[in-house]
Design a protein around this motif. Structure first.
Motif: not given
Length: 269
Positions: A45-48, A39-43
């Motif tokens: 990638x989404x933010x950047x 979830x942290x990696x997904x977040x």
């Protein structure tokens, strides 16, 4: 070296979308998992807005690569090398299970622009502090194993055990826990032999900090670790603590299976 259940799920899912399994197919399957690091990696990638850039880099890495058979999986050479990297990482830290984090670290370390993905590398390769907020509405069941608080007569046996199986750094930590008033050491035996130990420290009136914990290699995958964690958790809950902080947790999937967790960062408190 065993593969974690989550790693096998990722490989099985990736196999359905790519043959041989590419590094980018592995990443996409990894991101579909519900773990707190995923979830942290997904977040991130989404933010950047950088998922497409990362998958393009991985596809470039695999372009023209040969295929190698790993167990029953056909992998690109770079993914196979990432699995070899992951196996070596797990072995280095005295672990018997290779996780998806070990493999993804190997995948990202193969990229020419590794520095660009430093944040993700940190997320997947660094031990994290995990927080359990108490009380838990449904406290996990403790297993029927004889977990006991260590006593002074056990001290030499415990320190010899930790030194032999886990090294001097942990031995020093356990030694402090055995003599400090706010430290607790729990042990579990296989018949008469020590099978494992764990520690927790009463940091303040609300928080207990858990760790380190170690189980003898031949006793792993036998619920000794689970019994130690839950025994400590039940003690802490019974004594009215509000937080159970697992310090520098290595195999996060192990803790996720039995506890409601969130990542803890000092910046956020």
């Amino acid at each position: 070296m065993k593969n974690s259940k989550r790693l096998l799920r990722i490989l099985n899912q990736a196999q359905q979308s790519a043959s041989p399994i590419t590094c980018s197919a592995f990443l996409r399957s990894y991101l579909k998992e519900e773990g707190i690091i995923q979830k942290a990696v997904n977040h991130y990638l989404l933010q950047t807005n950088s998922l497409a850039t990362l998958t393009d880099s991985l596809d470039e890495l695999d372009r023209g690569a040969r295929a190698t058979l790993y167990n029953r999986y056909l992998l690109t050479d770079y993914l196979y090398k990432a699995i070899e990297f992951g196996s070596a990482r797990a072995e280095k830290f005295n672990q018997i299970v290779m996780t998806e984090a070990h493999v993804l670290e190997g995948v990202l370390s193969s990229l020419s622009d590794t520095g660009t993905w430093r944040c993700i590398l940190h997320l997947v390769s660094t031990p994290h502090d995990l927080l359990v907020t108490l009380p838990i509405p449904r406290m996990p069941m403790n297993l029927d194993m004889d977990v006991k608080a260590a006593s002074l007569p056990d001290k030499k046996e415990i320190l010899d055990f930790v030194r032999r199986h886990f090294g001097s750094r942990w031995t020093e930590q356990v030694q402090r826990m055995l003599i400090e008033d706010n430290g607790v050491v729990l042990i579990v035996r296989e018949k008469s032999r020590l099978a494992g130990f764990c520690c927790y420290q009463k940091q303040n009136a609300d928080r207990a900090v858990f760790g380190p914990m170690g189980v003898r290699k031949d006793c792993r995958d036998s619920n000794y670790g689970r019994s130690l964690v839950l025994s400590a958790l039940h003690d802490v809950n019974k004594n009215g603590f509000r937080e159970f902080l697992i310090s520098e947790a290595g195999p996060i999937e192990f803790y996720e299976r039995i506890l409601p967790l969130k990542l803890y960062t000092k910046e956020k408190g």
